[in-house]
Write a protein that holds these residues in place. Structure first.
Motif, PDB file in Angstrom:
ATOM      1  N   GLN A   1       0.720  -1.126  -0.336  1.00 32.25           N
ATOM      2  CA  GLN A   1      -0.424  -0.157  -0.155  1.00 32.25           C
ATOM      3  C   GLN A   1       1.022   1.515   0.173  1.00 32.25           C
ATOM      4  OE1 GLN A   1      -2.569  -0.243   2.865  1.00 32.25           O
ATOM      5  NE2 GLN A   1      -3.441  -2.004   2.625  1.00 32.25           N
ATOM      6  N   GLY A   2       1.801   1.303  -0.924  1.00 34.34           N
ATOM      7  CA  GLY A   2       2.945   2.151  -0.720  1.00 34.34           C
ATOM      8  C   GLY A   2       3.932   2.597   0.289  1.00 34.34           C
ATOM      9  N   LYS A   3       3.260   1.826   1.161  1.00 35.01           N
ATOM     10  CA  LYS A   3       4.332   1.857   2.936  1.00 35.01           C
ATOM     11  C   LYS A   3       5.571   1.224   2.807  1.00 35.01           C
ATOM     12  CE  LYS A   3       2.448   5.486   3.515  1.00 35.01           C
ATOM     13  NZ  LYS A   3       0.601   5.487   4.620  1.00 35.01           N
ATOM     14  N   SER A   4       6.241   1.017   3.895  1.00 29.99           N
ATOM     15  CA  SER A   4       7.152   0.117   4.465  1.00 29.99           C
ATOM     16  C   SER A   4       7.340  -0.420   4.924  1.00 29.99           C
ATOM     17  CB  SER A   4       8.537  -0.069   3.022  1.00 29.99           C
ATOM     18  OG  SER A   4       9.195   1.028   4.069  1.00 29.99           O
ATOM     19  N   PHE A   5       7.728  -1.357   6.059  1.00 26.36           N
ATOM     20  CA  PHE A   5       7.678  -1.599   7.751  1.00 26.36           C
ATOM     21  C   PHE A   5       8.083  -2.768   7.751  1.00 26.36           C
ATOM     22  CE2 PHE A   5       3.351  -0.873   6.243  1.00 26.36           C
ATOM     23  CZ  PHE A   5       2.833   0.697   6.668  1.00 26.36           C
ATOM     24  N   VAL A   6       9.021  -2.440   8.923  1.00 25.55           N
ATOM     25  CA  VAL A   6       9.413  -3.924   9.393  1.00 25.55           C
ATOM     26  C   VAL A   6       9.056  -4.612  10.661  1.00 25.55           C
ATOM     27  CG1 VAL A   6      12.191  -4.487  10.408  1.00 25.55           C
ATOM     28  CG2 VAL A   6      12.618  -2.279   8.847  1.00 25.55           C
TER      29      VAL A   6
ATOM     30  N   ASN B   1      14.323  11.592  14.395  1.00 22.24           N
ATOM     31  CA  ASN B   1      14.183  10.885  12.952  1.00 22.24           C
ATOM     32  C   ASN B   1      13.275  10.318  12.500  1.00 22.24           C
ATOM     33  OD1 ASN B   1      16.804  11.852  13.526  1.00 22.24           O
ATOM     34  ND2 ASN B   1      17.879  10.029  12.999  1.00 22.24           N
ATOM     35  N   ASN B   2      12.035  10.699  13.371  1.00 18.97           N
ATOM     36  CA  ASN B   2      11.055  10.533  12.577  1.00 18.97           C
ATOM     37  C   ASN B   2      10.040   9.311  12.857  1.00 18.97           C
ATOM     38  OD1 ASN B   2       9.427  13.171  13.076  1.00 18.97           O
ATOM     39  ND2 ASN B   2      10.796  13.927  11.878  1.00 18.97           N
ATOM     40  N   LYS B   3      11.516   8.390  13.683  1.00 18.42           N
ATOM     41  CA  LYS B   3      10.908   6.999  13.244  1.00 18.42           C
ATOM     42  C   LYS B   3      10.275   6.582  14.360  1.00 18.42           C
ATOM     43  CE  LYS B   3      15.152   5.696  11.085  1.00 18.42           C
ATOM     44  NZ  LYS B   3      15.176   5.789   9.346  1.00 18.42           N
ATOM     45  N   ARG B   4       9.271   5.071  14.346  1.00 20.94           N
ATOM     46  CA  ARG B   4       8.332   5.182  15.617  1.00 20.94           C
ATOM     47  C   ARG B   4       8.241   3.513  15.510  1.00 20.94           C
ATOM     48  NH1 ARG B   4       2.544   5.403  12.801  1.00 20.94           N
ATOM     49  NH2 ARG B   4       2.906   4.493  10.823  1.00 20.94           N
ATOM     50  N   ARG B   5       7.920   2.858  16.878  1.00 15.44           N
ATOM     51  CA  ARG B   5       7.909   1.145  17.042  1.00 15.44           C
ATOM     52  C   ARG B   5       6.647   1.566  17.365  1.00 15.44           C
ATOM     53  NH1 ARG B   5       8.796  -1.088  22.039  1.00 15.44           N
ATOM     54  NH2 ARG B   5       9.879   0.314  23.191  1.00 15.44           N
ATOM     55  N   ILE B   6       5.565   0.155  16.023  1.00 11.08           N
ATOM     56  CA  ILE B   6       4.305   0.068  16.684  1.00 11.08           C
ATOM     57  C   ILE B   6       4.563  -1.597  17.770  1.00 11.08           C
ATOM     58  CG2 ILE B   6       1.930  -0.615  16.284  1.00 11.08           C
ATOM     59  CD1 ILE B   6       2.668   2.030  14.194  1.00 11.08           C
ATOM     60  N   VAL B   7       3.398  -1.454  19.043  1.00  9.41           N
ATOM     61  CA  VAL B   7       3.338  -2.630  19.272  1.00  9.41           C
ATOM     62  C   VAL B   7       2.556  -3.369  19.564  1.00  9.41           C
ATOM     63  CG1 VAL B   7       4.655  -3.704  21.272  1.00  9.41           C
ATOM     64  CG2 VAL B   7       5.999  -2.176  20.765  1.00  9.41           C
ATOM     65  N   LEU B   8       2.461  -4.742  19.033  1.00  7.69           N
ATOM     66  CA  LEU B   8       1.150  -5.302  19.052  1.00  7.69           C
ATOM     67  C   LEU B   8       0.598  -5.711  20.644  1.00  7.69           C
ATOM     68  CD1 LEU B   8       1.867  -7.570  16.433  1.00  7.69           C
ATOM     69  CD2 LEU B   8       0.200  -5.790  15.775  1.00  7.69           C
ATOM     70  N   SER B   9      -0.652  -6.029  20.972  1.00  9.10           N
ATOM     71  CA  SER B   9      -0.866  -6.258  21.605  1.00  9.10           C
ATOM     72  C   SER B   9      -1.195  -8.215  22.195  1.00  9.10           C
ATOM     73  CB  SER B   9      -2.030  -6.182  22.081  1.00  9.10           C
ATOM     74  OG  SER B   9      -3.383  -6.678  23.146  1.00  9.10           O
TER      75      SER B   9
ATOM     76  N   ASN C   1      16.001   1.803  15.656  1.00  8.03           N
ATOM     77  CA  ASN C   1      16.972   2.504  15.189  1.00  8.03           C
ATOM     78  C   ASN C   1      17.919   1.874  14.124  1.00  8.03           C
ATOM     79  OD1 ASN C   1      16.308   5.339  14.860  1.00  8.03           O
ATOM     80  ND2 ASN C   1      16.477   5.410  16.865  1.00  8.03           N
ATOM     81  N   THR C   2      18.622   1.004  14.611  1.00  8.29           N
ATOM     82  CA  THR C   2      19.763   0.304  13.512  1.00  8.29           C
ATOM     83  C   THR C   2      19.041  -0.293  12.315  1.00  8.29           C
ATOM     84  OG1 THR C   2      21.265   0.581  15.002  1.00  8.29           O
ATOM     85  CG2 THR C   2      21.520  -0.656  13.528  1.00  8.29           C
ATOM     86  N   VAL C   3      17.945  -0.958  13.548  1.00  7.23           N
ATOM     87  CA  VAL C   3      17.229  -2.249  12.268  1.00  7.23           C
ATOM     88  C   VAL C   3      16.768  -1.487  11.388  1.00  7.23           C
ATOM     89  CG1 VAL C   3      15.855  -3.784  11.991  1.00  7.23           C
ATOM     90  CG2 VAL C   3      17.201  -4.012  14.199  1.00  7.23           C
ATOM     91  N   LEU C   4      16.005  -0.565  11.407  1.00  5.74           N
ATOM     92  CA  LEU C   4      14.823   0.359  10.603  1.00  5.74           C
ATOM     93  C   LEU C   4      15.863   1.084   9.217  1.00  5.74           C
ATOM     94  CD1 LEU C   4      12.603   2.254  13.229  1.00  5.74           C
ATOM     95  CD2 LEU C   4      11.737   0.743  11.133  1.00  5.74           C
ATOM     96  N   GLU C   5      17.453   2.205   9.507  1.00  8.13           N
ATOM     97  CA  GLU C   5      17.966   2.241   8.917  1.00  8.13           C
ATOM     98  C   GLU C   5      19.035   1.467   8.534  1.00  8.13           C
ATOM     99  OE1 GLU C   5      20.821   4.870  11.642  1.00  8.13           O
ATOM    100  OE2 GLU C   5      18.987   5.813  12.057  1.00  8.13           O
ATOM    101  N   SER C   6      18.666  -0.180   8.528  1.00  5.41           N
ATOM    102  CA  SER C   6      19.447  -0.958   7.905  1.00  5.41           C
ATOM    103  C   SER C   6      18.288  -0.983   6.788  1.00  5.41           C
ATOM    104  CB  SER C   6      19.768  -2.510   8.434  1.00  5.41           C
ATOM    105  OG  SER C   6      18.655  -3.066   8.499  1.00  5.41           O
ATOM    106  N   PHE C   7      17.144  -1.195   6.592  1.00  3.50           N
ATOM    107  CA  PHE C   7      16.382  -1.680   5.808  1.00  3.50           C
ATOM    108  C   PHE C   7      15.500   0.048   4.737  1.00  3.50           C
ATOM    109  CE2 PHE C   7      15.566  -5.615   8.111  1.00  3.50           C
ATOM    110  CZ  PHE C   7      15.252  -6.154   7.498  1.00  3.50           C
TER     111      PHE C   7
END
Ligand code: LP5
Ligand code: MN
Length: 274
Positions: free
Chosen positions: A120-125, A240-248, A214-220
């Motif tokens: 959907q035009g986005k990317s996620f790790v 740097n405007n990155k975020r992590r979203i945690v599942l329940s 951050n390191t993992v996100l940067e590598s992708f």
């Protein structure tokens, strides 16, 4: 051996669900029933299971044992929905021994941890999250041991009954460790110190390390991480405007019940309670 996907590209516009930490087990039928109902009703065309789907998995041969009625029912639910939903599985710290045979029976594709998703035009790790909990030092040593292929083939060559007994002992040890940390944490709140425990090592506080994320996100070259494991659902900003979203995690018997999927629709993420 089937491929373990390091990246997934989804071109369709259908919604995509993310779940983790269901800890499915025969003694928690309300959670199983809620999940089975969710599987039948979700509008998602793709489902990402990000670890700890099962409470314990001691090897795929368990499915052939006389005590695996519940686990076979779980596989059957996945199998039944797999013509409608593409299902992806990432191992957690409880079900890292779920391998090709079970994956095949359930029609699931295995994901590496971490894995990149473009949709959907986005990317996620995507990750389970345990490998990024850097303060959980003892666990990380344990993880390194049990994720080693040679260790796994030796462990899997033990009789099933012995593996189940080891898994049970390991669960008890894990619960004991967490109780110790909780006790030390409570003591620290009332001003007492417990030798050998540092504030950021308390079990209640083990969390994904921001720099590691951050390191993992940067590598992708990506800015959003989706993970489970910490049982602290929410959205956490990173630099740097990155975020992590945690599942329940899932628990139908808690009050209020914790039964939730994260859904990607039209490029937007939102939480859907059952
Ligand atoms: O799972 P949870 O939430 O209680 O705690 C986790 C970490 N614990 C674990 C262990 C699992 O719960 C055990 C069940 C796995 C079943 C898999 C199948 C069988 C494999 C058997 C392997 C021997 O993941 C916990 C974290 C916590 O998350 C963070 O929230 O801290 O980590 C620990 O408890 C790790 C221990 O502290 C490390 C102890 C090492 C002991 C090594 C024993 C080796 C035995 C080998 C026998 C062949
Ligand atoms: Mn976990």
């Amino acid at each position: 051996m089937s491929d373990i996907l390091k990246a997934v590209d989804i071109t369709g516009v259908g919604s995509i669900d993310f779940i983790s930490d269901l800890h499915l087990q025969p003694s928690e039928m309300p959670s199983f029933n809620a999940w089975a109902q969710y599987m039948r009703s979700t509008p998602a065309s793709h489902l990402f299971i990000l670890g700890d789907f099962f409470e314990v998995w001691a090897g795929d041969d368990f499915l052939e044992s006389a005590h695996a009625e519940f686990e076979n029912r779980c596989i059957q639910v996945l199998n039944e929905q797999s013509s409608r939903i593409s299902i992806y599985f990432m191992a957690g710290n409880r079900d890292f021994l779920l391998k090709e045979k079970a994956l095949k029976s359930a029609h699931m594709q295995e994901l590496s941890d971490p894995c990149l998703l473009r949709a959907q035009g986005k990317s996620f790790v995507l990750s389970h999250g345990d490998a990024m909990c850097l303060s959980d030092v003892e666990y990380l040593k344990f993880r390194e041991m049990v994720r080693d292929e040679r260790w796994q083939s030796q462990f899997l060559s033990k009789p099933l009954e012995e593996r189940l007994a080891i898994a049970k002992a390991m669960r008890l040890k894990s619960e004991e460790e967490k109780a110790k940390y909780r006790k030390a944490f409570e003591a620290s709140k009332s001003g007492q110190e417990t030798q050998g425990f540092q504030a950021n090592q308390f079990m209640g506080l083990h969390d994904v390390d921001a720099e590691s994320a951050n390191t993992v996100l940067e590598s992708f070259q990506c800015d959003t991480l989706i993970h489970g494991h910490t049982h602290r659902p929410g959205e956490y900003p990173l630099r740097n405007n990155k975020r992590r979203i945690v599942l329940s995690d899932w628990d139908a018997s808690s009050s209020p019940p914790r039964l939730e999927a994260l859904r990607l629709e039209n490029g937007q993420l939102s939480r859907h309670k059952l």
